[in-house]
Every structure is written in structure tokens, then in C-alpha cells.
Design an enzyme around this catalytic site. Sequence first.
Site, PDB file in Angstrom:
ATOM      1  N   CYS A   1      -7.388  -2.019   1.833  1.00 22.84           N
ATOM      2  CA  CYS A   1      -8.670  -1.378   1.535  1.00 22.84           C
ATOM      3  C   CYS A   1      -8.496  -0.089   0.735  1.00 22.84           C
ATOM      4  CB  CYS A   1      -9.442  -1.097   2.819  1.00 22.84           C
ATOM      5  SG  CYS A   1      -8.721   0.218   3.838  1.00 22.84           S
TER       6      CYS A   1
ATOM      7  N   CYS B   1      -3.118   0.527   2.723  1.00 26.63           N
ATOM      8  CA  CYS B   1      -3.747  -0.677   3.268  1.00 26.63           C
ATOM      9  C   CYS B   1      -4.408  -1.442   2.124  1.00 26.63           C
ATOM     10  CB  CYS B   1      -4.789  -0.261   4.315  1.00 26.63           C
ATOM     11  SG  CYS B   1      -5.683  -1.631   5.092  1.00 26.63           S
TER      12      CYS B   1
ATOM     13  N   LYS C   1      10.603   3.879   2.655  1.00 27.81           N
ATOM     14  CA  LYS C   1      11.535   4.663   3.468  1.00 27.81           C
ATOM     15  C   LYS C   1      12.975   4.499   2.984  1.00 27.81           C
ATOM     16  CE  LYS C   1      10.078   2.616   7.182  1.00 27.81           C
ATOM     17  NZ  LYS C   1       9.031   1.828   6.513  1.00 27.81           N
ATOM     18  N   SER C   2      13.404   3.269   2.778  1.00 24.45           N
ATOM     19  CA  SER C   2      14.785   3.026   2.333  1.00 24.45           C
ATOM     20  C   SER C   2      15.010   3.558   0.921  1.00 24.45           C
ATOM     21  CB  SER C   2      15.116   1.538   2.399  1.00 24.45           C
ATOM     22  OG  SER C   2      15.039   1.082   3.735  1.00 24.45           O
TER      23      SER C   2
ATOM     24  N   CYS D   1      -4.319  -0.030   7.636  1.00 20.79           N
ATOM     25  CA  CYS D   1      -4.905   1.151   8.267  1.00 20.79           C
ATOM     26  C   CYS D   1      -5.256   0.762   9.710  1.00 20.79           C
ATOM     27  CB  CYS D   1      -6.148   1.616   7.498  1.00 20.79           C
ATOM     28  SG  CYS D   1      -7.540   0.454   7.556  1.00 20.79           S
TER      29      CYS D   1
ATOM     30  N   HIS E   1      -8.315  -1.798  10.092  1.00 24.68           N
ATOM     31  CA  HIS E   1      -8.039  -3.202   9.782  1.00 24.68           C
ATOM     32  C   HIS E   1      -7.011  -3.797  10.735  1.00 24.68           C
ATOM     33  CE1 HIS E   1     -10.140  -2.274   5.925  1.00 24.68           C
ATOM     34  NE2 HIS E   1     -10.750  -3.363   6.364  1.00 24.68           N
TER      35      HIS E   1
ATOM     36  N   GLU F   1      16.358   2.541   9.450  1.00 28.32           N
ATOM     37  CA  GLU F   1      15.915   1.751  10.612  1.00 28.32           C
ATOM     38  C   GLU F   1      16.078   2.552  11.909  1.00 28.32           C
ATOM     39  OE1 GLU F   1      14.275  -0.863  10.011  1.00 28.32           O
ATOM     40  OE2 GLU F   1      14.940  -1.394   7.992  1.00 28.32           O
ATOM     41  N   ALA F   2      15.709   3.829  11.845  1.00 25.36           N
ATOM     42  CA  ALA F   2      15.899   4.755  12.968  1.00 25.36           C
ATOM     43  C   ALA F   2      15.104   4.369  14.209  1.00 25.36           C
ATOM     44  CB  ALA F   2      15.552   6.183  12.545  1.00 25.36           C
TER      45      ALA F   2
END
Length: 192
Positions: free
Chosen positions: A147, A145, A15-16, A182, A185, A88-89
Site C-alpha cells: 500500500c 508495504c 539489512k544484508s 504494514c 495489512h 540474521e541476528a
Amino acid sequence: MAKLYFYYASMNAGKSTTLLQADFNYRERGLTTMLFTAGIDTREGAGTIGSRIGLAMPAATFDGDSDLHARIAAQHRDHPVGCVLVDEAQFLSEAQVDQLARVADELGVPVLAYGLRTDFRGALFPGSARLLAIADALIELKSVCTCGRKATMNLRVDEDGNAVREGAQTEIGGNDRYVALCRRHFCEAMRG
């Protein structure tokens, strides 16, 4: 027409990094940007948006009392703003999300907000809930994830790697405190 965008994902989805790339693109075109990050997040240093791949930029900070519309409008009057980017919304208040919507609607400035959708228990953060409700565009960034499936959940772990099931909604941390998983898990880990 300017829009309010919400880019959401689990931890470690970039995201950043994506925010910093968008900022670079705007600035490369000669447009002024305003970057904001939560004052509570000091992992990269106060007032810094940093990514795990080493990119970083200074940013203004916000807390629960910050009037983002007023701050952006004041800057926009003196030096037109091409885009507002918020990291960090999830830590925004509902009122601050509404202020950002006004920035897009009334000032004509696009707002790109990046954050987590859910906390370590799978519950929505107030800022994320409001963004999901009113943003013009919802964009999911993908993480993986262990997996290989899409990670959508954030598991908080203790120093031994065990799932943490109770505690404050907000606890700042990185790979040492959170694992992107996920749903399957995540649920298995939460059941123990």
C-alpha cells in the site's frame, strides 16, 4: 567507546545489503572485520551473507552453542578486529547477545547486528528482544508495504499465497515464503 548496534527491519528492507556496505567501508579503511551469519540460513550457501541485489561475502556461522565472545577475542588477540558484523541476528540466543555486548564493552570492538524484529506471528525473536533491551543504538531500516506505507511485519505465506497462522517460529525462506506488510495489512491477512 565501542557500541552494540541493532539494525532491525521487516523482510526485504536491505539489512544484508547495508551490512555488506558497512563491511566494505571498514575494510576499505584497512580495518579487519569479522562477519557472522546463522548456520541455519543456507539460502545463499552455508556461511554466506547474500543480498537480493547480488552482493555476497563469506562469513563464519553461529548456532545456539557458539561462544561468539571467545571466537572474537581469539581473533582480536592475533589480529585486531575493527568491527564485528552479524547477519540474521534474530537467531542469536540471549546469552550470545550478552557476549556481543561484552565484545563492545571489554574488547572495545563495535558490533553491528542486523536482523528481524518479529516473526510471522508478530512476536519478538529471543535474540531480537535481547538486542532491543540492551543495544546502545537501535536503528530501524525501512521497507515498504504493497500500500506504500512502512512495512513492519513479516507475513508467512503458503505456496498459494495464503497467510500461515501456525507453525515453528523459524522457517527459512525468502520472497516465496514471506511478504513484508504494514501492521494494518498484516492484521487483515492474519484474520483472513
